[in-house]
Scaffold this active site. Structure first.
Site, PDB file in Angstrom:
ATOM      1  N   LYS B  76      30.397  41.328  43.568  1.00  0.00           N
ATOM      2  CA  LYS B  76      31.831  41.596  43.502  1.00  0.00           C
ATOM      3  C   LYS B  76      32.207  42.485  44.690  1.00  0.00           C
ATOM      4  CE  LYS B  76      35.213  43.407  40.105  1.00  0.00           C
ATOM      5  NZ  LYS B  76      35.338  44.049  38.771  1.00  0.00           N
ATOM      6  N   SER B 151      38.647  41.699  35.728  1.00  0.00           N
ATOM      7  CA  SER B 151      38.843  41.632  37.154  1.00  0.00           C
ATOM      8  C   SER B 151      37.718  40.948  37.930  1.00  0.00           C
ATOM      9  CB  SER B 151      39.017  43.051  37.701  1.00  0.00           C
ATOM     10  OG  SER B 151      37.829  43.799  37.553  1.00  0.00           O
ATOM     11  N   SER B 175      36.138  43.825  32.244  1.00  0.00           N
ATOM     12  CA  SER B 175      36.165  43.044  33.487  1.00  0.00           C
ATOM     13  C   SER B 175      34.909  42.240  33.796  1.00  0.00           C
ATOM     14  CB  SER B 175      36.470  43.963  34.672  1.00  0.00           C
ATOM     15  OG  SER B 175      37.835  44.283  34.705  1.00  0.00           O
TER      16      SER B 175
END
Lengths: 95, 486
Positions: B76, B151, B175
């Protein structure tokens, strides 16, 4: 607790965030909705309950006061917008 | 390629059936073909990946290397990666080349895995749909009109589409778990402090935790072994031994006590999600577990407490973006105040500004006790609910999200987006671990089962999830999109 434009203006100033008048009124609407939800907290009986600031109730760990990091100023300043002679450049603060 | 797992690739590399260079090249080709549609990556680091793959192949040939040596994966874009652009999905960091690596990145490098790039995400990890990224929305490979969740939406979409066998995510209010559920993959949010936060761009420091996203619990176990552990550079890192996660996967579930929190099966739960979760629970009963209802009475206040605590911590953490030391700086500032105010106004998107303003307001004089201190008291009650429940049962189960993936653009206002996380947020407030595993499909969109454990019970969660995946094949389902990329 109703939220007004002055609250948003004050928060924007404290947070050093440039907010236009139009944006401020949108933020008043959004933040009012969010704080209305948050206000449900007021109905919880928390008498005698300590705040939980850390999920494991841990306290700050201390270490020996020894130098462990080398000076890497040049490397860390490579991502800065403006530097000179190892210093960060900003607009003149004192006339 | 889309059928491979970390486990199958590790075996192929070990047996000499594949080289890391072949695997890395094949996945890079898949990324190239899929990305114009999905937008799951912000940066693809092909050159570094191929060099790393060659080094991994050499290490294996010389008899060095461990389980993950040569296995491709993705990170990420909030993990600082030395020499690589690290944006956190924000214009603020569009020009930021990280001067150092997160501990998690160093640990994966030491384990020999190969990062193919940095995945797209909600700006500063604030969101539940991945629509707030400066780099544009991500599409869900199961249905291109749906969001991948957020997210960590890029990590989830990339794994679901078979662009990488696994990816790293972070979870502050859901997330990792919610995008894992929306994309039909397995995602583990470890106990707070289990994985080092050093070098992860901070959102809410008392809630943030990194974890693996992959096809299977078995893969997550191998990845956890690589990333978990104490780190002196993170003052809240847990100083306790890392168990053998993969070694405990096969333990039988006979006698396992499962609790179903009644608050996780209330109003607003999609009927098809509920029936998939209840069917999953029956699978555990067939495996010898016992099931009972439990109550977590303060669940309904979790979202309220979260939207005080997380923005408060965010407003403090994001004060470092000042246009002076790194990140975006406005043109021709009049003075220092103008430099701060315009650099931040130009660099941050609307959702980030909203949370900075809420956090600054609730922490400000006259409001602090009513909001911040009150929310932290309620937080203790929320954690106590879990501690009480774990006196009665071993694990809790429920849906990860109240609905399957919603459509792009469907959540029109911030509050309706926030309410998507009602089943995931309490876990972060309490600091406990939880895993989302695929448990069904509803109109072609995946449904996630969430399994919640007590503090540091990751090995048990992985064991429970693995046994479920031995008995079901939901985790083996693939979206048509993944099969069409050749």
């Amino acid at each position: 607790m109703a939220l007004e434009q002055t609250h948003v203006r004050r928060a924007a100033h404290l947070a050093r965030l440039d907010v236009s008048d139009d944006q401020a009124s949108d933020f008043v609407d959004d933040l009012s909705q969010i704080l209305a939800m948050v206000d449900q907290l007021q109905s919880v009986d928390t008498e005698g309950v300590d705040p939980l600031y850390h999920p494991l109730d841990a306290t700050q760990r201390l270490r020996a006061d020894e130098v462990t990091e080398a000076d890497q100023r040049e490397r860390f300043q490579r991502c800065a917008p403006a530097v000179e002679d190892g210093l960060y450049l900003v607009p003149r603060v004192v006339e | 390629m889309s059928d491979h797992t970390v486990t199958s690739l590790a075996a192929a590399l070990k047996n000499g059936d594949a080289s890391s260079r072949e695997l890395t090249s094949d996945y890079l080709k898949r990324i190239e073909r899929a990305e114009p549609t999905l937008n799951s990556f912000i940066s693809v680091t092909a050159e570094q990946a191929l060099a790393g793959a060659d080094a991994a192949d050499k290490a294996r040939a010389e008899g060095r290397g461990g389980y993950l040596t040569g296995v491709p994966l993705a990170l990420k874009d909030n993990f600082c990666t030395q020499g690589v652009k690290t944006t956190c999905g924000s214009k603020m960091l569009d020009n930021f080349i990280a001067p150092y690596s997160a501990t998690l990145v160093e640990k994966l490098d030491a384990a020999g895995s190969i990062s193919l790039g940095k995945t797209n995400m909600d700006e500063f990890a604030m969101g539940s749909s991945s629509e707030s990224s400066f780099y544009g929305a991500i599409k869900n490979p199961w249905d291109l009109s749906a969001v991948p969740g957020g997210s960590s939406g890029g990590s989830a979409a990339a794994v679901a589409a078979g662009l990488v066998p696994a990816a790293m995510g972070t979870d502050t209010g859901g997330s990792i778990r919610q995008p894992a559920a929306f994309c039909g993959i397995t995602g583990l949010k470890p106990t707070y402090g289990r994985v080092s936060r050093y070098g992860i761009i901070a959102y809410a420091s008392s809630l943030d935790q990194a974890g693996p996203m992959a096809r299977t619990a078995e893969d997550c176990a191998h990845l956890m072994t690589a990333i978990a552990g104490h780190d002196a550079r993170d003052s809240t890192s847990a100083d306790r031994a890392v168990p053998d996660y993969a070694g405990e996967l096969d333990a039988p579930l006979a006698g396992l006590k499962i609790g179903l929190p009644q608050e996780y099966f209330g109003d607003g739960l999609d009927p098809e999600v509920e029936s998939a979760v209840r069917d999953a629970v029956k699978v555990f009963e067939a495996l010898g577990a016992t099931v009972r209802d439990v109550s977590l009475p303060h669940t309904r206040y979790a979202t309220s407490a979260y939207y005080v605590i997380a923005p408060a911590e965010a407003s403090s953490n994001l004060s470092r973006f000042d246009g002076v030391r790194f990140g975006h700086r406005c043109d021709t500032p009049d003075d220092l105040l103008d430099l701060y105010q315009r650099s931040r106004a130009e660099g941050f998107g609307d959702e980030v500004k909203r949370r900075i303003l809420i956090g600054t307001h609730t922490l400000s004089e006259g409001f602090f006790d009513a909001y911040y201190t009150k929310a932290q008291r309620v937080r203790r009650l929320i954690r106590q609910d879990f501690l009480d429940a774990y006196n009665e049962v071993d694990v809790l189960m429920g849906p990860t999200s109240p609905t399957p993936a919603f459509n792009l653009g469907a959540q029109k206002d911030p509050l309706s987006m926030y309410l998507q996380d009602i089943y995931t947020i309490a876990v972060n407030l309490a600091g406990i671990p939880a895993i989302s595993v695929p448990a069904g499909l509803s109109n072609g969109r995946p449904v996630g089962l969430q399994i919640l454990g007590s503090h540091f019970a990751e090995a048990q969660l992985l064991n429970v999830a693995h046994r479920f995946q031995q008995a079901t094949d939901w985790h083996q389902q693939r979206p048509a999109f993944a099969k069409e990329i050749v």
